[in-house]
Each structure stands twice: as structure tokens, then as C-alpha cells.
Design an enzyme around this catalytic site. Structure first.
Site, PDB file in Angstrom:
ATOM      1  N   TRP A 162      40.857 -24.748  34.342  1.00  0.00           N
ATOM      2  CA  TRP A 162      40.737 -23.365  33.884  1.00  0.00           C
ATOM      3  C   TRP A 162      41.820 -23.010  32.878  1.00  0.00           C
ATOM      4  CZ3 TRP A 162      39.737 -24.626  39.009  1.00  0.00           C
ATOM      5  CH2 TRP A 162      38.405 -24.388  39.420  1.00  0.00           C
ATOM      6  N   HIS A 177      37.516 -16.994  37.950  1.00  0.00           N
ATOM      7  CA  HIS A 177      36.264 -17.127  38.718  1.00  0.00           C
ATOM      8  C   HIS A 177      36.272 -16.061  39.801  1.00  0.00           C
ATOM      9  CE1 HIS A 177      38.381 -20.412  41.430  1.00  0.00           C
ATOM     10  NE2 HIS A 177      39.181 -19.417  41.112  1.00  0.00           N
ATOM     11  N   ARG A 204      38.073 -16.499  30.784  1.00  0.00           N
ATOM     12  CA  ARG A 204      38.712 -17.793  30.517  1.00  0.00           C
ATOM     13  C   ARG A 204      39.083 -17.872  29.045  1.00  0.00           C
ATOM     14  NH1 ARG A 204      35.100 -21.991  34.177  1.00  0.00           N
ATOM     15  NH2 ARG A 204      35.212 -20.714  36.048  1.00  0.00           N
ATOM     16  N   GLN A 218      30.172 -13.727  37.229  1.00  0.00           N
ATOM     17  CA  GLN A 218      29.845 -14.690  38.271  1.00  0.00           C
ATOM     18  C   GLN A 218      29.408 -13.899  39.492  1.00  0.00           C
ATOM     19  OE1 GLN A 218      33.028 -17.415  39.328  1.00  0.00           O
ATOM     20  NE2 GLN A 218      32.381 -18.903  37.776  1.00  0.00           N
ATOM     21  N   VAL A 261      36.285 -26.372  48.317  1.00  0.00           N
ATOM     22  CA  VAL A 261      35.161 -26.693  49.209  1.00  0.00           C
ATOM     23  C   VAL A 261      35.198 -28.185  49.569  1.00  0.00           C
ATOM     24  CG1 VAL A 261      33.559 -24.861  48.490  1.00  0.00           C
ATOM     25  CG2 VAL A 261      33.649 -27.001  47.187  1.00  0.00           C
ATOM     26  N   ALA A 315      30.255 -21.501  50.554  1.00  0.00           N
ATOM     27  CA  ALA A 315      30.487 -20.630  49.414  1.00  0.00           C
ATOM     28  C   ALA A 315      29.701 -21.189  48.233  1.00  0.00           C
ATOM     29  CB  ALA A 315      31.974 -20.569  49.062  1.00  0.00           C
TER      30      ALA A 315
HETATM   31  N1  PHE Z   1      34.419 -21.035  41.381  1.00  0.00           N
HETATM   32  C1  PHE Z   1      33.639 -22.140  40.885  1.00  0.00           C
HETATM   33  C2  PHE Z   1      33.577 -22.059  39.355  1.00  0.00           C
HETATM   34  O1  PHE Z   1      33.985 -21.096  38.795  1.00  0.00           O
HETATM   35  C3  PHE Z   1      32.235 -22.129  41.443  1.00  0.00           C
HETATM   36  C4  PHE Z   1      32.187 -22.341  42.919  1.00  0.00           C
HETATM   37  C5  PHE Z   1      32.216 -21.279  43.785  1.00  0.00           C
HETATM   38  C6  PHE Z   1      32.091 -23.626  43.434  1.00  0.00           C
HETATM   39  C7  PHE Z   1      32.158 -21.478  45.151  1.00  0.00           C
HETATM   40  C8  PHE Z   1      32.028 -23.837  44.772  1.00  0.00           C
HETATM   41  C9  PHE Z   1      32.057 -22.779  45.627  1.00  0.00           C
HETATM   42  O2  PHE Z   1      33.115 -22.971  38.699  1.00  0.00           O
END
Ligand code: PHE
Length: 347
Positions: A162, A177, A204, A218, A261, A315
Site C-alpha cells: 500500500w 482499505h 492510495r 470498498q 486472514v 472477512a
Molecule cells: N483489505 C484488502 C484489500 O484492500 C481486501 C480484503 C479484505 C482481503 C478482507 C481479505 C479480507 O485489498
């Protein structure tokens, strides 16, 4: 006195001249100067009263009377002419400024909801039907929520993924995010079960092109509780895809990596354009990625106040602009926030 006095003849001639001139007058400016010439104090008719002493004494009353008569006649004619001109002016104005009530009105431009407001609401509705409630969390975040507590420590290589907008205040950034909302929701609800959608703008610091913007929405999905499995996640996301794209949509989840995750994945939908055969839109793959997902990492559960031995959760993070692009065949993400009405009014 039998023959006409010279003054009377002069008056008659003057009257005839005045009347002739008056007849030819068409506008009020000319009318006013006519009045000044014939009827003002210094006007010609008036001068006859001063000249009365020129006439023999016995003729004077008759001349005086006649001069008065001429004066009254001219005044009456003036008034008539004046109202005729006023009427003509009024008629002309009415004619020129006439309202045509049969003309179509001017159309007012109607405001409307932004395409992404509509799409976001649709996403909220779909998840709401599955028991997920919208939970708002801030766009200006702490470095800690955005990275640290999501298992992305400063030295972690994933941190490079990021490119972040930093604020002048140390430790405060624009969220990259919606995942930091996971920590906020968990800390608010622990140890109760959670089912929330976390929507909103992310930022970003990126090179902008047809598929990259510095700001984008998002929608994060978070479910935490006892006995929540990967199967629950798969079922929820597949159900979402069906409701969003139609019953017949084909999906797949393939393994992927996100530090917060474990295991992690990405969900694809079959390419709408080629039906899975492979084309330029899907880059020959036959599939289009719509979201990242996974089981909430034990470290993140603990950071949120849940014991990972007892609780589990899943998630997902989806990109609503991506979803709109696929659905409406929008080929440039810059359209969304470029404020071009020609684009916006199509939805
Ligand atoms: N936060 C991640 C992104 O911005 C997406 C994501 C959210 C992945 C939750 C896994 C679980 O790319």
C-alpha cells in the site's frame, strides 16, 4: 368691426399650422416639443395675449376670446393625440413582449444519485438480507488500525503493498482499505457476535490510470462468532454474487495472501464478455476478480478482543467501482470521480 382683424388672421394661420403639424406627429418626444412650441407660457398663442394692445380697443375682447378659443382647441387636440400615442406605445409593447403560453417550458435539470451511491445501496441491501448491518468507520485512520492491528507490522513486507497518504500528524493516515473498520467493530462489540458491512472511501497514493484511482470505495464484510467456517464465507459470498449478477453467475475462490486472514483467497466471477473462454477484458483468463477474502487471522481476532480458541470469523473486501465497471462495461475508473455530467447522467 366687420373685417377680420390682422391678429385674428394671424391666429387662424397659426392654428392651421399647429393642427397640421400635430397631425403628422407619431411619438411622444415630438409631441412634447410641439406642446412647448404652441402651448407653453412662451408659446406663440400666448404671445397674442401680450399683443392685444396692438388692436383697436373695441376689438380686443373678441381677439382675446378667439385666442382663448384657439388655445383650448389646441389643448384638447394635444390631449387626444397624447392618449392616442400612449395607446399606440402600449399596443406595441404588448405586441413585442407578448408571452406565448403555448411554448414548451424550459427544462430544469434534475439531480440524481451518483452511480456508486446506487450500487453501494444495492450491496448494503443484499448483505442486509443476510443479516449484515452497515457499520461506519472513519476515512482518516491511525497507522495502528490500518496496519499494525491487522497483522501488518512496520517491517512486514506486505506493508509495501500500500502506498499511503500520510497526514502531517504522526501515526495518522488516510485509510488504504476498509479493513481497519474490522478492528473498530470488534473492539466495540466483543465478545458479542458480529455481522457488519463496512463501506466507504479508501485512499492510495498511486499512479492514476484507467484501473487505478487515488480514491475508491470498498465494502468490507465481517462476521465473527462461534463456529463460523470457511463454508459460511463461501456460501455468503456466492449468494452475494448471485444476487448481484444473477442466479446463473459462476464463481470461484482461489488462494491468495493478505496478512490479516488465514487462509486467504480471492473470489472471481466468470467473465461476462466471453463467458469464460478468455478475452481482452479478462486478460484471457475467463475470470474477473471481484473481492479479497479469508478467515480472520487469530492475531487480528485477539487484537479485536476475541479469543481465537473460542471465536472465529471471516472477512471480505470488495470494490464497488469494480463491480459497476463489470456490470455496466465502464472501461475507465476515472469516470467515477471525474464529475463529468455526461457520464453521471447515464445512471
Ligand atoms: N483489505 C484488502 C484489500 O484492500 C481486501 C480484503 C479484505 C482481503 C478482507 C481479505 C479480507 O485489498
Amino acid at each position: 368691426m366687420s373685417e377680420k382683424s390682422g391678429l385674428i388672421q394671424e391666429l387662424e394661420a397659426l392654428q392651421a399650422k399647429a393642427e397640421l403639424e400635430l397631425k403628422n406627429i407619431q411619438d411622444s418626444a415630438a409631441l412634447q416639443s410641439w406642446r412647448a412650441e404652441y402651448l407653453s407660457r412662451s408659446a406663440e398663442v400666448m404671445s397674442f395675449f401680450k399683443r392685444l394692445p396692438e388692436a383697436p380697443i373695441e376689438d380686443r375682447p373678441r381677439i382675446g376670446q378667439f385666442a382663448n378659443q384657439v388655445k383650448t382647441i389646441l389643448e384638447t387636440q394635444f390631449e387626444k393625440k397624447e392618449s392616442a400615442i400612449k395607446q399606440a406605445d402600449l399596443d406595441a409593447n404588448l405586441q413585442n413582449e407578448r408571452l406565448d403560453v403555448t411554448l414548451p417550458g424550459r427544462e430544469t435539470t434534475r439531480g440524481r444519485l451518483h452511480i456508486q451511491t446506487l450500487v453501494l445501496r444495492e450491496i448494503y441491501r443484499i448483505f442486509a438480507e443476510m443479516g449484515f448491518q452497515v457499520y461506519r468507520s472513519p476515512e482518516v485512520e491511525t497507522d495502528e488500525n490500518n496496519f499494525e492491528l491487522l497483522n501488518i507490522p512496520a517491517y512486514h513486507p506486505a506493508r509495501d503493498l500500500w502506498d499511503t497518504f500520510y497526514t502531517t500528524k504522526p501515526g495518522v493516515i488516510m485509510r488504504t482499505h476498509t479493513s481497519p473498520g474490522q478492528v473498530r467493530a470488534m473492539r466495540e462489540f466483543a465478545p458479542e457476535p458480529i455481522r457488519v458491512t463496512l463501506p466507504g472511501m479508501c485512499y492510495r497514493y498511486e499512479q492514476i490510470d484507467a484501473s487505478h484511482e487515488i480514491q475508491f470505495n470498498q465494502v468490507e464484510l465481517l462476521a465473527v462468532g462461534k463456529n463460523i467456517t470457511f463454508g459460511d464465507m463461501k456460501g455468503t459470498l456466492e449468494e452475494f454474487a448471485k444476487r448481484m449478477y444473477g442466479e446463473s453467475v459462476r464463481t470461484r475462490i482461489r488462494p491468495s495472501y493478505f496478512p490479516f486472514v488465514e487462509p486467504g483467497g480471492e473470489m472471481d466471477v466468470e467473465c461476462f464478455v466471453c463467458g469464460g473462454k478468455g478475452c481482452s477484458v479478462c486478460g484471457g483468463k475467463g475470470w474477473l476478480e471481484i473481492l479479497g477474502c479469508g478467515m480472520v487471522h487469530p492475531v487480528v481476532l485477539r487484537n479485536g478482543g476475541y479469543d481465537p480458541e473460542v471465536y472465529s470469523g471471516f472477512a471480505a473486501g470488495l470494490g464497488p467501482e469494480r463491480i459497476s465497471m463489470l456490470r455496466y462495461r465502464i472501461d475507465d475508473i476515472r469516470n467515477f470521480w471525474g464529475n463529468d455530467v455526461r457520464f453521471l447522467e447515464q445512471f
